[in-house]
Write a protein that holds these residues in place. Sequence first.
Motif, PDB file in Angstrom:
ATOM      1  N   VAL A  16       0.830  -1.208   0.000  1.00  0.00           N
ATOM      2  CA  VAL A  16       0.000   0.000   0.000  1.00  0.00           C
ATOM      3  C   VAL A  16       0.863   1.256   0.000  1.00  0.00           C
ATOM      4  CG1 VAL A  16      -1.681   1.332   1.332  1.00  0.00           C
ATOM      5  CG2 VAL A  16      -1.971  -1.137   1.085  1.00  0.00           C
ATOM      6  N   THR A  17       1.860   1.303   0.884  1.00  0.00           N
ATOM      7  CA  THR A  17       2.652   2.530   1.047  1.00  0.00           C
ATOM      8  C   THR A  17       3.628   2.767  -0.104  1.00  0.00           C
ATOM      9  OG1 THR A  17       4.256   1.314   2.416  1.00  0.00           O
ATOM     10  CG2 THR A  17       2.471   2.468   3.561  1.00  0.00           C
ATOM     11  N   LYS A  18       4.147   1.691  -0.700  1.00  0.00           N
ATOM     12  CA  LYS A  18       5.169   1.837  -1.742  1.00  0.00           C
ATOM     13  C   LYS A  18       4.614   1.757  -3.167  1.00  0.00           C
ATOM     14  CE  LYS A  18       8.407   1.958   1.407  1.00  0.00           C
ATOM     15  NZ  LYS A  18       9.087   3.238   1.731  1.00  0.00           N
ATOM     16  N   VAL A  19       3.430   1.150  -3.313  1.00  0.00           N
ATOM     17  CA  VAL A  19       2.895   0.958  -4.662  1.00  0.00           C
ATOM     18  C   VAL A  19       1.550   1.669  -4.840  1.00  0.00           C
ATOM     19  CG1 VAL A  19       2.167  -0.724  -6.385  1.00  0.00           C
ATOM     20  CG2 VAL A  19       4.072  -1.268  -4.856  1.00  0.00           C
ATOM     21  N   ILE A  20       0.558   1.288  -4.033  1.00  0.00           N
ATOM     22  CA  ILE A  20      -0.808   1.794  -4.243  1.00  0.00           C
ATOM     23  C   ILE A  20      -0.903   3.291  -3.975  1.00  0.00           C
ATOM     24  CG2 ILE A  20      -3.190   1.638  -3.451  1.00  0.00           C
ATOM     25  CD1 ILE A  20      -2.738  -1.328  -2.927  1.00  0.00           C
ATOM     26  N   ASN A  21      -0.362   3.749  -2.836  1.00  0.00           N
ATOM     27  CA  ASN A  21      -0.451   5.183  -2.522  1.00  0.00           C
ATOM     28  C   ASN A  21       0.259   6.064  -3.546  1.00  0.00           C
ATOM     29  OD1 ASN A  21      -2.074   4.862  -0.330  1.00  0.00           O
ATOM     30  ND2 ASN A  21      -0.515   5.261   1.212  1.00  0.00           N
ATOM     31  N   PRO A  22       1.485   5.713  -3.982  1.00  0.00           N
ATOM     32  CA  PRO A  22       2.115   6.529  -5.031  1.00  0.00           C
ATOM     33  C   PRO A  22       1.312   6.567  -6.328  1.00  0.00           C
ATOM     34  CG  PRO A  22       3.771   5.205  -3.930  1.00  0.00           C
ATOM     35  CD  PRO A  22       2.440   4.739  -3.416  1.00  0.00           C
ATOM     36  N   VAL A  23       0.675   5.448  -6.690  1.00  0.00           N
ATOM     37  CA  VAL A  23      -0.156   5.424  -7.903  1.00  0.00           C
ATOM     38  C   VAL A  23      -1.356   6.352  -7.736  1.00  0.00           C
ATOM     39  CG1 VAL A  23      -1.687   3.990  -9.313  1.00  0.00           C
ATOM     40  CG2 VAL A  23       0.552   3.120  -8.629  1.00  0.00           C
ATOM     41  N   ILE A  24      -2.016   6.270  -6.559  1.00  0.00           N
ATOM     42  CA  ILE A  24      -3.151   7.163  -6.287  1.00  0.00           C
ATOM     43  C   ILE A  24      -2.697   8.613  -6.331  1.00  0.00           C
ATOM     44  CG2 ILE A  24      -4.801   7.904  -4.525  1.00  0.00           C
ATOM     45  CD1 ILE A  24      -4.964   5.019  -3.593  1.00  0.00           C
ATOM     46  N   GLY A  25      -1.524   8.890  -5.742  1.00  0.00           N
ATOM     47  CA  GLY A  25      -1.003  10.259  -5.752  1.00  0.00           C
ATOM     48  C   GLY A  25      -0.707  10.753  -7.147  1.00  0.00           C
ATOM     49  N   ALA A  26      -0.170   9.853  -7.989  1.00  0.00           N
ATOM     50  CA  ALA A  26       0.160  10.246  -9.366  1.00  0.00           C
ATOM     51  C   ALA A  26      -1.100  10.525 -10.180  1.00  0.00           C
ATOM     52  CB  ALA A  26       0.989   9.155 -10.029  1.00  0.00           C
ATOM     53  N   VAL A  27      -2.161   9.754  -9.927  1.00  0.00           N
ATOM     54  CA  VAL A  27      -3.398   9.905 -10.686  1.00  0.00           C
ATOM     55  C   VAL A  27      -4.191  11.121 -10.226  1.00  0.00           C
ATOM     56  CG1 VAL A  27      -5.653   8.856 -11.172  1.00  0.00           C
ATOM     57  CG2 VAL A  27      -3.574   7.449 -11.243  1.00  0.00           C
ATOM     58  N   THR A  28      -4.276  11.306  -8.910  1.00  0.00           N
ATOM     59  CA  THR A  28      -5.134  12.375  -8.354  1.00  0.00           C
ATOM     60  C   THR A  28      -4.382  13.666  -8.055  1.00  0.00           C
ATOM     61  OG1 THR A  28      -4.800  11.646  -6.055  1.00  0.00           O
ATOM     62  CG2 THR A  28      -6.607  10.630  -7.297  1.00  0.00           C
ATOM     63  N   GLY A  29      -3.067  13.590  -8.003  1.00  0.00           N
ATOM     64  CA  GLY A  29      -2.292  14.765  -7.633  1.00  0.00           C
ATOM     65  C   GLY A  29      -2.242  14.973  -6.139  1.00  0.00           C
ATOM     66  N   LYS A  30      -2.784  13.993  -5.369  1.00  0.00           N
ATOM     67  CA  LYS A  30      -2.789  14.053  -3.910  1.00  0.00           C
ATOM     68  C   LYS A  30      -2.162  12.788  -3.372  1.00  0.00           C
ATOM     69  CE  LYS A  30      -7.164  16.628  -3.874  1.00  0.00           C
ATOM     70  NZ  LYS A  30      -8.572  16.609  -3.391  1.00  0.00           N
ATOM     71  N   SER A  31      -1.758  12.851  -2.114  1.00  0.00           N
ATOM     72  CA  SER A  31      -1.233  11.645  -1.483  1.00  0.00           C
ATOM     73  C   SER A  31      -2.377  10.693  -1.218  1.00  0.00           C
ATOM     74  CB  SER A  31      -0.527  11.980  -0.165  1.00  0.00           C
ATOM     75  OG  SER A  31      -1.418  12.602   0.727  1.00  0.00           O
ATOM     76  N   GLY A  32      -2.111   9.390  -1.323  1.00  0.00           N
ATOM     77  CA  GLY A  32      -3.134   8.387  -1.067  1.00  0.00           C
ATOM     78  C   GLY A  32      -3.424   8.243   0.390  1.00  0.00           C
ATOM     79  N   ALA A  33      -4.352   7.331   0.696  1.00  0.00           N
ATOM     80  CA  ALA A  33      -4.708   7.090   2.088  1.00  0.00           C
ATOM     81  C   ALA A  33      -3.534   6.542   2.832  1.00  0.00           C
ATOM     82  CB  ALA A  33      -5.911   6.129   2.157  1.00  0.00           C
ATOM     83  N   HIS A  34      -3.410   6.969   4.064  1.00  0.00           N
ATOM     84  CA  HIS A  34      -2.343   6.518   4.954  1.00  0.00           C
ATOM     85  C   HIS A  34      -0.997   6.983   4.417  1.00  0.00           C
ATOM     86  CE1 HIS A  34      -5.229   4.108   7.161  1.00  0.00           C
ATOM     87  NE2 HIS A  34      -5.654   3.637   5.987  1.00  0.00           N
TER      88      HIS A  34
END
Length: 323
Positions: free
Chosen positions: A305-323
């Motif tokens: 989550v912290t190394k893969v999913i959150n960076p992807v969410i951040g890249a797509v939305t321009g915001k940091s992901g959850a947690h």
Amino acid sequence: MSGLLALLDDVAGIAKIAAASVDDVAGQAIKASTKAAGAVIDDAAVTPKYVHGFKPARELPIVGKIALGSIRNKLLILLPAALLLSAFAPWLITPLLMLGGAYLCFEGGEKVYHLFKPHAHYADGHSDAEGDPAHLEAQKIAGAVKTDFILSAEIMTIILAALDPAASIWMTAGALALAGILITVVVYGAVALIVKADDVGLWLARVGRLGLTRAFGRGIVKVMPHLMTLLMVVGTAAMIWVGGSILIHGLHEFGIDQPYAGIHDIAYAVAHAVQSAQGFVEWAVTAFFDGVFGLIVGLLLIPVVTKVINPVIGAVTGKSGAH
């Protein structure tokens, strides 16, 4: 006259059927609600932080607005989505349930991980003491309702999976709606009691006529921090246990018998080695191993989550992901 009697008999028959349907809806709703224990306890444990820093007079109104937002989440968005899912893509229920179970495991595993490796808490960009109180209150409520949406989605999916698949769409809708309302009332009723308990204790300690009453008030004030800690511990344990159980049963439904079969065999052997309370022992052993499995999954998901999913969410939305 005979026609009137026949009509009354038909009305009585319809009333009996309706009453039986209501009983079935209520029974299914209550039974299904118990399956969502982990997410429910987590919801109750998370919500009190959203009223922290506000004046006591605003605490209950804030809780009430969050509860109203939770009802809207469940009835206006998640209920129709669940009915569509049940009618047109029932095969998606188990995968979505497992996704929610994995989220519960991650949430619980992350909390356990941070007990041993605390992380810094960063401010969210403002202090509750600064800015327009009404604007800050609206921000807090909006954030709480967003968090509630995630937890409510888990709860409604768990409830949907626990309902009788042969039930009519109206029975399913009624059970989902009733369970959603019941859970919301229980969760936010408990939250209201928790956030106001300190004030009640202080009031009793200050104005109580009897020494016993004043001592009781002081006791409430002293106990509440420990109660909140206990609630967080129980909530974390429930998340890990329920999440692990969902994943294990989901794997079993997809034809992967382990670890379901192994845990069942161990629990059965331990329960029959004990002379009393065999049902409880079997449940406790199963819950323990479900929790161990859930904790392992949760800890493994932290780097994902912290190394893969959150960076992807951040890249797509321009915001940091959850947690």
